[in-house]
Scaffold this active site. Structure first.
Site, PDB file in Angstrom:
ATOM      1  N   ASP A 102       0.824  -1.204   0.000  1.00 32.94           N
ATOM      2  CA  ASP A 102       0.000   0.000   0.000  1.00 32.94           C
ATOM      3  C   ASP A 102       0.863   1.261   0.000  1.00 32.94           C
ATOM      4  O   ASP A 102       1.808   1.371   0.789  1.00 32.94           O
ATOM      5  CB  ASP A 102      -0.914  -0.025   1.239  1.00 32.94           C
ATOM      6  CG  ASP A 102      -2.120   0.889   1.103  1.00 32.94           C
ATOM      7  OD1 ASP A 102      -1.943   2.059   0.699  1.00 32.94           O
ATOM      8  OD2 ASP A 102      -3.240   0.440   1.399  1.00 32.94           O
ATOM      9  N   THR A 139      -7.049   4.125  -1.516  1.00 31.87           N
ATOM     10  CA  THR A 139      -6.813   2.686  -1.339  1.00 31.87           C
ATOM     11  C   THR A 139      -7.957   1.783  -1.816  1.00 31.87           C
ATOM     12  O   THR A 139      -7.736   0.854  -2.594  1.00 31.87           O
ATOM     13  CB  THR A 139      -6.525   2.405   0.153  1.00 31.87           C
ATOM     14  OG1 THR A 139      -5.310   3.084   0.459  1.00 31.87           O
ATOM     15  CG2 THR A 139      -6.355   0.930   0.429  1.00 31.87           C
ATOM     16  N   ASP A 259       2.423   2.776   3.125  1.00 31.09           N
ATOM     17  CA  ASP A 259       1.379   3.809   3.209  1.00 31.09           C
ATOM     18  C   ASP A 259       1.280   4.368   4.623  1.00 31.09           C
ATOM     19  O   ASP A 259       1.168   5.581   4.839  1.00 31.09           O
ATOM     20  CB  ASP A 259       0.026   3.199   2.823  1.00 31.09           C
ATOM     21  CG  ASP A 259      -1.098   4.226   2.817  1.00 31.09           C
ATOM     22  OD1 ASP A 259      -1.110   5.070   1.915  1.00 31.09           O
ATOM     23  OD2 ASP A 259      -1.944   4.185   3.728  1.00 31.09           O
ATOM     24  N   HIS A 263       1.740   8.442   5.503  1.00 29.51           N
ATOM     25  CA  HIS A 263       0.771   9.403   6.031  1.00 29.51           C
ATOM     26  C   HIS A 263       1.350  10.163   7.216  1.00 29.51           C
ATOM     27  O   HIS A 263       1.111  11.351   7.374  1.00 29.51           O
ATOM     28  CB  HIS A 263      -0.507   8.689   6.484  1.00 29.51           C
ATOM     29  CG  HIS A 263      -1.395   8.312   5.351  1.00 29.51           C
ATOM     30  ND1 HIS A 263      -2.077   9.253   4.617  1.00 29.51           N
ATOM     31  CD2 HIS A 263      -1.689   7.110   4.815  1.00 29.51           C
ATOM     32  CE1 HIS A 263      -2.778   8.619   3.678  1.00 29.51           C
ATOM     33  NE2 HIS A 263      -2.552   7.329   3.776  1.00 29.51           N
ATOM     34  N   ASP A 306      -1.114   0.518  -4.782  1.00 29.13           N
ATOM     35  CA  ASP A 306      -2.411   1.085  -5.152  1.00 29.13           C
ATOM     36  C   ASP A 306      -2.312   2.550  -5.560  1.00 29.13           C
ATOM     37  O   ASP A 306      -3.138   3.049  -6.320  1.00 29.13           O
ATOM     38  CB  ASP A 306      -3.433   0.897  -4.010  1.00 29.13           C
ATOM     39  CG  ASP A 306      -2.925   1.401  -2.660  1.00 29.13           C
ATOM     40  OD1 ASP A 306      -1.708   1.683  -2.519  1.00 29.13           O
ATOM     41  OD2 ASP A 306      -3.738   1.513  -1.727  1.00 29.13           O
ATOM     42  N   HIS A 307      -1.310   3.257  -5.041  1.00 30.41           N
ATOM     43  CA  HIS A 307      -1.169   4.696  -5.304  1.00 30.41           C
ATOM     44  C   HIS A 307       0.143   5.158  -4.708  1.00 30.41           C
ATOM     45  O   HIS A 307       0.813   4.388  -4.005  1.00 30.41           O
ATOM     46  CB  HIS A 307      -2.325   5.476  -4.665  1.00 30.41           C
ATOM     47  CG  HIS A 307      -2.486   5.171  -3.197  1.00 30.41           C
ATOM     48  ND1 HIS A 307      -1.566   5.567  -2.244  1.00 30.41           N
ATOM     49  CD2 HIS A 307      -3.420   4.458  -2.526  1.00 30.41           C
ATOM     50  CE1 HIS A 307      -1.947   5.136  -1.061  1.00 30.41           C
ATOM     51  NE2 HIS A 307      -3.066   4.443  -1.197  1.00 30.41           N
ATOM     52  N   HIS A 420      -2.647  11.090  -0.287  1.00 24.55           N
ATOM     53  CA  HIS A 420      -2.872  10.655  -1.657  1.00 24.55           C
ATOM     54  C   HIS A 420      -4.356  10.724  -1.887  1.00 24.55           C
ATOM     55  O   HIS A 420      -5.116  10.886  -0.935  1.00 24.55           O
ATOM     56  CB  HIS A 420      -2.341   9.228  -1.858  1.00 24.55           C
ATOM     57  CG  HIS A 420      -2.905   8.265  -0.858  1.00 24.55           C
ATOM     58  ND1 HIS A 420      -4.104   7.624  -1.043  1.00 24.55           N
ATOM     59  CD2 HIS A 420      -2.473   7.896   0.374  1.00 24.55           C
ATOM     60  CE1 HIS A 420      -4.361   6.876   0.015  1.00 24.55           C
ATOM     61  NE2 HIS A 420      -3.394   7.029   0.910  1.00 24.55           N
TER      62      HIS A 420
HETATM   63 ZN   LIG Z   1      -3.221   5.763   2.523  1.00 23.34          ZN
END
Ligand SMILES: [Zn+2]
Ligand SMILES: *[C@@H]1O[C@H](CO)[C@@H](O)[C@H](O)[C@H]1NC(C)=O
Ligand SMILES: *[C@@H]1O[C@H](CO)[C@@H](O)[C@H](O)[C@H]1NC(C)=O
Ligand SMILES: *[C@@H]1O[C@H](CO)[C@@H](O)[C@H](O)[C@H]1NC(C)=O
Length: 484
Positions: A102, A139, A259, A263, A306-307, A420
């Site tokens: 992630d 996500t 991820d 953050h 995912d990003h 994101h």
């Molecule tokens: Zn995230």
């Protein structure tokens, strides 16, 4: 997924090519058709004879062609599976493991040494400049686009949380009722073909659809506390099952990192470097486990994210209350603030007017950072975003500049972190795509592509027919090897 996203309710929430390449049926027929040569009519006395001969040859060719076309286009899927299985040494059927890390922003792999990911790249296919997520670059929408091949407007998961205004019901990341989850995810497609699938976490995997009932042994219930190593080991254990038929043809594996760190500290912090090294170690654990079983070269591994992630800091804020001299945008109109502004005005306000007034304010030069927000009627968003064709999408959508955040009112909140969800055209939103395995072209770099292509890639590797989707049928031809 990712603890931070669940906890918060803001919008976080070879050239050595051994190309045995041959693509499925149709290309075979087109190759054949060009190799059939009709004899030219002769000018000698045997014109009649040669004409008859020509006719016979042509007729024969036509019949042969028709038969070939018929047999190849109607080729049962089981034959394709067998053909694909001929590339395998030990396993009896093709297997795809799809691994999501992630928020693995494209470029993170250069922060530190990643020997295991590099192994996959060297002998596999890589999106040289990253994988393009769908909009919004969040996500849940993205994970579900990866497994359905559909843009969020068509698979229904248009945000990590949203309200269905027809019924008043709310979707959140724990909602497992099938009505929210449209389209046909890969695990469903796979079991609908009588094959086995397993999921070690993936948004939507716990939802019962078609023949997929999230069976206990093959479908893990989301629990972010399960150590990553345990997830890898469980996936490996499926290969120890006695009967080949029990080994899933399709498996998922999910990691919340990097991820989670992104953050908290943004993409440029040493914590990210550490998380990336850890993910590489887990890929090493998977590869080692497969090698110990003698099947590393038999398993198709797709590693992706995912990003991406971009830094967000204190000064990059836009406050809706600053628009008040032009238009009041009350809190209860807002479905999502950042990084995707979604507004549903009450029925006594025309969305068109709201958009006009907001944009007037934002472009007046009098709203702080106003130039970093532009609002649209959803139908007027750039079409490349494919973000309008669903009642679940709010009538007004604001596109927010990279790294900016929208809030209702001025606060003393001065935080730095990462986010994101922004326009998928931003390079910072890109993630990685690497595929490696017996049916994957070796040592190939391909241009960036959108993740809606992955559904067809997986069905092509498995030799099964997929559901209609937004990927292109020819995409897999660049990557997938078939042997006849
Ligand atoms: Zn995230
Ligand atoms: C790539 O594959 C070749 C042939 O199987 C193998 O000798 C080589 O070690 C592999 N490279 C890496 C980096 O794994
Ligand atoms: C989640 O996983 C942790 C670690 O394996 C375990 O201790 C805990 O009981 C699990 N929670 C649930 C609800 O199963
Ligand atoms: C995406 O695929 C769905 C299902 O086939 C289809 O209804 C929709 O029109 C497609 N949308 C785009 C933008 O291609």
């Amino acid at each position: 997924m990712g603890s931070d996203e669940i906890a918060s309710n803001d919008s976080k929430n070879l050239p050595m090519s051994t190309r045995v390449e041959e693509n499925p049926p149709n290309s075979t027929t087109s190759l054949l058709s060009s190799s059939i040569k009709y004899p030219k009519p002769s000018t000698s006395s045997s014109v009649l004879f040669s004409l008859i001969l020509t006719t016979c040859v042509a007729l024969f060719a036509a019949i042969a062609f028709a038969l070939l076309f018929y047999s190849s286009s109607k080729k049962p899927m089981s034959n394709l599976i067998q053909e694909n299985a001929m590339l395998l040494k030990k396993l009896k059927h093709p297997v795809v493991i799809i691994i999501s890390s992630d928020g693995f922003r494209f470029g993170y792999q250069f922060k530190t040494s990643t020997p295991n990911i590099d192994r996959l790249i060297v002998n596999g296919t890589e999106a040289e400049h990253g994988l393009i997520p769908v909009f919004p670059t969040l996500t849940f929408p993205n994970h579900y686009s990866i497994v359905t091949g559909l843009y969020p407007a068509y698979h229904g998961i248009i945000n990590n949380y949203f309200t269905d205004f027809d019924t008043g019901e709310k979707f959140n990341m724990g909602s497992h009722e099938p009505k929210w989850w449209l389209g046909e995810p890969l695990w469903e497609t796979v079991v609908n073909h009588g094959l086995k699938a397993s999921t070690y976490f993936w948004p939507g995997s716990e939802v019962h659809k078609g023949d997929w009932t999230c069976p206990k042994f093959y479908c893990q219930q989301y629990n972010e506390s399960v150590p990553f190593e345990e997830r890898v080991d469980t996936v490996l254990s499926y290969f120890d099952l006695e009967s080949d038929d029990d080994i899933p043809s399709f498996m998922t594996l999910y990691f919340e990192d990097p991820d989670h760190q992104g953050h908290q500290v943004g993409p440029d912090d040493p914590q990210i470097t550490e998380a990336v090294a850890n993910i590489d170690g887990l890929m090493g654990r998977l590869i080692d486990g497969l090698e110990k079983r003698g099947i590393f070269d038999d398993v198709n591994i797709i590693m992706l994210g995912d990003h991406g992630m971009v830094g967000t800091c204190d000064k990059k804020l836009i406050f809706l209350d600053d628009l008040a001299p032009w238009i009041e945008v009350p809190k209860d109109w807002i479905q999502s603030y950042s990084p995707l502004l979604a507004i549903r005005p009450t029925s006594n306000h025309s969305p068109k007017e709201v958009v006009a007034k907001m944009n007037e304010a934002l472009s007046s030069g009098k709203v702080k950072n106003g130039e970093y927000l532009k609002v649209y009627l959803k139908e007027e968003l750039p079409s490349r975003l494919h973000y309008s064709d669903s009642d679940r999408i709010s009538p007004i959508i604001g596109l927010i500049g990279e790294g900016f955040k929208v809030e209702q009112k001025k606060s003393t909140n001065q935080e730095c972190g990462g986010a994101h969800g922004y326009d998928n055209a931003y390079f910072s939103m890109r993630t990685i795509f690497i595929a490696h395995g017996p049916q994957i072209t070796r040592g190939k770099k391909i241009p960036s592509f959108e993740n809606v292509q992955i559904y067809n890639l997986v069905t092509s590797i498995l030799g099964i027919s997929g559901a209609p989707n937004n990927g292109s049928m020819s995409f897999a031809d660049n990557i997938v090897l078939h042997r006849h």
